[in-house]
Every structure is written in structure tokens, then in C-alpha cells.
Design a protein around this motif. Structure first.
Motif, short mmCIF file in Angstrom:
data_model
loop_
_atom_site.label_atom_id
_atom_site.label_comp_id
_atom_site.label_asym_id
_atom_site.label_seq_id
_atom_site.Cartn_x
_atom_site.Cartn_y
_atom_site.Cartn_z
N MET A 1 -3.16 7.78 -5.74
CA MET A 1 -4.52 8.21 -6.08
C MET A 1 -4.66 8.44 -7.58
O MET A 1 -5.72 8.15 -8.16
CB MET A 1 -4.88 9.48 -5.31
CG MET A 1 -5.02 9.29 -3.81
SD MET A 1 -6.25 8.01 -3.35
CE MET A 1 -5.17 6.62 -2.92
N HIS A 2 -3.61 8.94 -8.20
CA HIS A 2 -3.65 9.13 -9.66
C HIS A 2 -3.74 7.78 -10.37
O HIS A 2 -4.56 7.59 -11.29
CB HIS A 2 -2.40 9.88 -10.11
CG HIS A 2 -2.32 10.08 -11.60
ND1 HIS A 2 -3.16 10.93 -12.29
CD2 HIS A 2 -1.51 9.50 -12.54
CE1 HIS A 2 -2.86 10.90 -13.57
NE2 HIS A 2 -1.87 10.05 -13.76
N THR B 1 -7.25 3.08 -12.67
CA THR B 1 -7.71 1.70 -12.48
C THR B 1 -9.19 1.67 -12.15
O THR B 1 -9.92 0.79 -12.61
CB THR B 1 -6.90 1.03 -11.36
OG1 THR B 1 -5.50 1.11 -11.67
CG2 THR B 1 -7.28 -0.43 -11.22
N ALA B 2 -9.64 2.63 -11.35
CA ALA B 2 -11.06 2.69 -10.99
C ALA B 2 -11.92 2.93 -12.23
O ALA B 2 -13.02 2.35 -12.36
CB ALA B 2 -11.30 3.80 -9.98
N PHE B 3 -11.44 3.75 -13.15
CA PHE B 3 -12.21 4.02 -14.37
C PHE B 3 -12.41 2.74 -15.18
O PHE B 3 -13.54 2.42 -15.59
CB PHE B 3 -11.49 5.07 -15.22
CG PHE B 3 -12.09 5.24 -16.59
CD1 PHE B 3 -13.26 5.94 -16.76
CD2 PHE B 3 -11.47 4.69 -17.71
CE1 PHE B 3 -13.83 6.09 -18.01
CE2 PHE B 3 -12.02 4.82 -18.96
CZ PHE B 3 -13.21 5.53 -19.12
N THR B 4 -11.34 2.00 -15.42
CA THR B 4 -11.47 0.77 -16.21
C THR B 4 -12.28 -0.28 -15.46
O THR B 4 -13.04 -1.04 -16.06
CB THR B 4 -10.08 0.22 -16.56
OG1 THR B 4 -9.32 0.02 -15.36
CG2 THR B 4 -9.33 1.18 -17.47
N GLY C 1 0.18 -5.16 -20.04
CA GLY C 1 0.52 -4.12 -21.00
C GLY C 1 -0.02 -2.78 -20.60
O GLY C 1 -1.01 -2.31 -21.17
N GLY C 2 0.57 -2.15 -19.63
CA GLY C 2 0.10 -0.85 -19.20
C GLY C 2 1.25 0.03 -18.77
O GLY C 2 2.30 -0.45 -18.32
N ASN C 3 1.07 1.32 -18.92
CA ASN C 3 2.07 2.28 -18.47
C ASN C 3 1.50 3.24 -17.45
O ASN C 3 2.05 4.31 -17.19
CB ASN C 3 2.66 3.06 -19.66
CG ASN C 3 1.56 3.66 -20.53
OD1 ASN C 3 0.40 3.72 -20.13
ND2 ASN C 3 1.94 4.10 -21.72
N SER C 4 0.35 2.88 -16.88
CA SER C 4 -0.29 3.69 -15.85
C SER C 4 -1.20 2.79 -15.02
O SER C 4 -1.39 1.62 -15.34
CB SER C 4 -1.10 4.84 -16.49
OG SER C 4 -2.12 4.32 -17.32
N GLY C 5 -1.77 3.36 -13.98
CA GLY C 5 -2.67 2.59 -13.13
C GLY C 5 -1.96 2.02 -11.92
O GLY C 5 -0.73 2.02 -11.81
N ILE C 6 -2.74 1.51 -10.98
CA ILE C 6 -2.20 0.98 -9.74
C ILE C 6 -1.39 -0.29 -9.99
O ILE C 6 -0.42 -0.58 -9.28
CB ILE C 6 -3.34 0.73 -8.73
CG1 ILE C 6 -2.80 0.69 -7.29
CG2 ILE C 6 -4.08 -0.56 -9.04
CD1 ILE C 6 -2.44 2.05 -6.76
N GLY C 7 -1.76 -1.06 -11.02
CA GLY C 7 -0.99 -2.26 -11.37
C GLY C 7 0.42 -1.90 -11.83
O GLY C 7 1.39 -2.59 -11.49
N HIS C 8 0.52 -0.83 -12.61
CA HIS C 8 1.84 -0.37 -13.06
C HIS C 8 2.68 0.07 -11.87
O HIS C 8 3.90 -0.16 -11.84
CB HIS C 8 1.66 0.78 -14.05
CG HIS C 8 2.95 1.35 -14.55
ND1 HIS C 8 3.77 0.69 -15.43
CD2 HIS C 8 3.56 2.54 -14.28
CE1 HIS C 8 4.83 1.43 -15.70
NE2 HIS C 8 4.74 2.55 -15.00
N LEU C 9 2.04 0.68 -10.87
CA LEU C 9 2.76 1.11 -9.67
C LEU C 9 3.26 -0.09 -8.87
O LEU C 9 4.35 -0.06 -8.30
CB LEU C 9 1.84 1.99 -8.81
CG LEU C 9 2.52 2.82 -7.71
CD1 LEU C 9 3.55 3.75 -8.30
CD2 LEU C 9 1.47 3.61 -6.94
N ILE C 10 2.47 -1.15 -8.82
CA ILE C 10 2.90 -2.37 -8.14
C ILE C 10 4.14 -2.95 -8.83
O ILE C 10 5.11 -3.35 -8.17
CB ILE C 10 1.77 -3.41 -8.12
CG1 ILE C 10 0.63 -2.94 -7.22
CG2 ILE C 10 2.27 -4.77 -7.63
CD1 ILE C 10 -0.59 -3.84 -7.24
#
Length: 258
Positions: A58-59, A64-67, A202-211
């Protein structure tokens, strides 16, 4: 009214039953087929991993929802404004439309690294990727909705004493709103894809980073759990647009039939 309620319940229950059947086949068929859990984890394992990582997901999904929503909102504003520009200055249509079509044909994953170089690892590159993927369908539908109005309807509104602004808001814009909402249903998942691609590159957060984290750790259930989160988020987003249509577009023929 009873028949209508039964039809609606049937429309909801049939997909749910089909989905439940698919899960049962998956749960009991995968072990029988000898498919390793690290290749195709069972739905029960995915559900358990989803529950274990719910707060983390959820975090990440919130970021990701914001962007995604920021890029979608920007695409909505720019797409409608460009459509208005073409409607009221037709000569620009032969310039703007081919340029947007050509740019839309470029794979966005190819330019994602450039955005990371230009704008860094923050929100900006993800918002821009979401914006670019969502722009073209909104622009095309806006042009159709704002431009394809019968001339007799405009003439009748003018004869009735309507000002240019009133004709625009009450006739042209209202004709375009259903087209725009349909475009948003298409653009919303595309904007989400843009955000996730930005997080991949290029990310260190978000659902993509979790994947990516689940992929690198060979945690296949986590990857599937994040895909479940993405699916639920997409469904909620499209459902929100449908609720808007049901509430404010009751005059639309497709809404009257419901």
C-alpha cells in the motif's frame, strides 16, 4: 425492477463464478501438472504473501498512484486544450496530429532512461512518462467529441440566443464529455504503465520497485501479489470513472439502457 436487479446480479455473479473456477483449476491443477511453485505459485501462496506484505504494498502503491494520477491529470488538461486548439484553429490540425501520432509510436521504455537522466530519480520522470502514455487517447477522443457535432445543432443553439461561451459549455463540451470519460478508461491503465516503467528504469520506491525486489530475490509470490495490487487499483480507477458516468451522464443513451 425485479428483472433489472436480477440482470445486474447475473452480470456480477457470472464473472465472479468464472474467476472462482479459474482459481480452483489453478490451485489444484498446477501441482498435478508438476509446475514448480517458483514458476507459478498457487493462489493460496499469493494470497498469503499479499497479506504479509500488505502495508508495504500500500505504501508503494500510494507513491505509484500519485505519479499515475498526476500524469493522467496533466494529460487530460493538455489533451483537451490541444483538441480545442485544433477545433478552433483547424490549420494546426495537420501539424499537431501527425506529430503526436509519430511521437506516440515511439516505445516509451526507450526514452525512459533519458527522462531519468534529465529529471533524476524523483517523481518528475514518472509523472512525465505517465503523461506521455495517457496523452494520445485523450487527445484523439477529445478531438472527436468536440468536433463531431451536427452543424444544425450549433445553428439552432445560435438562433435560440446562445452566446459562444454558452454554446461551448452546454453543447460542444457536453457532447465531448462521454468521449473524454471513455478515453480516461483507456488512458488510466496506460498512465499506470508509464509510472511503473519509470520505477523500473530509475526508482527506489513505488510498486514497480517492489516488483523488481521480488524478481531479484526470486520471490515469485510477491511479484504476483504486487500484480494483484495493480489490478485492484486499476479496477478501482476505472470503476470511479464509471460511477461518474452513472451519476452525471444520465442523458447518455448507453446510461439510459441500464
Amino acid at each position: 425492477m425485479t428483472e433489472t436487479l436480477a440482470q445486474r446480479l447475473g452480470a456480477v455473479l457470472k464473472p465472479l463464478l468464472g474467476f472462482a473456477l479459474l482459481l480452483l483449476v489453478w490451485e489444484y491443477g498446477a501441482p498435478l501438472a508438476g509446475i514448480p511453485p517458483y514458476v507459478l505459485p498457487l493462489p493460496s501462496a499469493i494470497g498469503q504473501r499479499f497479506a504479509e506484505t500488505f502495508s508495504v504494498q500500500m505504501h508503494g502503491l500510494a507513491m505509484t498512484a500519485f505519479t499515475t494520477l498526476a500524469g493522467l491529470a496533466l494529460a487530460l488538461v493538455v489533451g483537451v486544450l490541444l483538441a480545442l486548439l485544433i477545433i478552433y484553429v483547424p490549420v494546426l490540425g495537420s501539424i499537431v496530429t501527425p506529430l503526436l501520432a509519430a511521437f506516440n509510436s515511439i516505445p516509451k521504455i526507450a526514452i525512459a532512461p533519458l527522462f531519468v537522466i534529465w529529471f533524476g530519480l524523483g517523481y518528475e520522470s514518472k509523472v512525465l512518462l505517465a503523461f506521455l502514455l495517457a496523452l494520445f487517447p485523450i487527445f484523439v477522443n477529445s478531438v472527436t467529441g468536440l468536433g463531431e457535432i451536427e452543424a444544425d445543432l450549433i445553428d439552432l443553439s445560435t438562433l435560440a440566443g446562445g452566446s459562444k461561451w454558452r454554446i461551448f459549455t452546454k453543447v460542444r463540451l457536453m457532447n465531448a464529455v462521454p468521449y473524454i470519460t471513455d478515453a480516461v478508461k483507456v488512458a488510466f491503465p496506460l498512465a499506470l504503465v508509464g509510472s511503473i516503467v519509470g520505477e523500473f528504469i530509475g526508482g527506489n520506491s513505488g510498486i514497480g520497485h517492489l516488483i523488481l525486489s521480488g524478481q531479484f530475490n526470486l520471490d515469485t509470490p510477491l511479484v504476483f501479489a504486487t500484480l494483484l495490487s495493480i489490478t485492484l487499483f486499476t479496477t478501482l480507477g476505472i470503476g470511479a470513472v464509471s460511477l461518474f458516468e452513472n451519476a452525471f451522464l444520465t442523458w447518455r443513451p448507453s446510461q439510459r439502457k441500464r
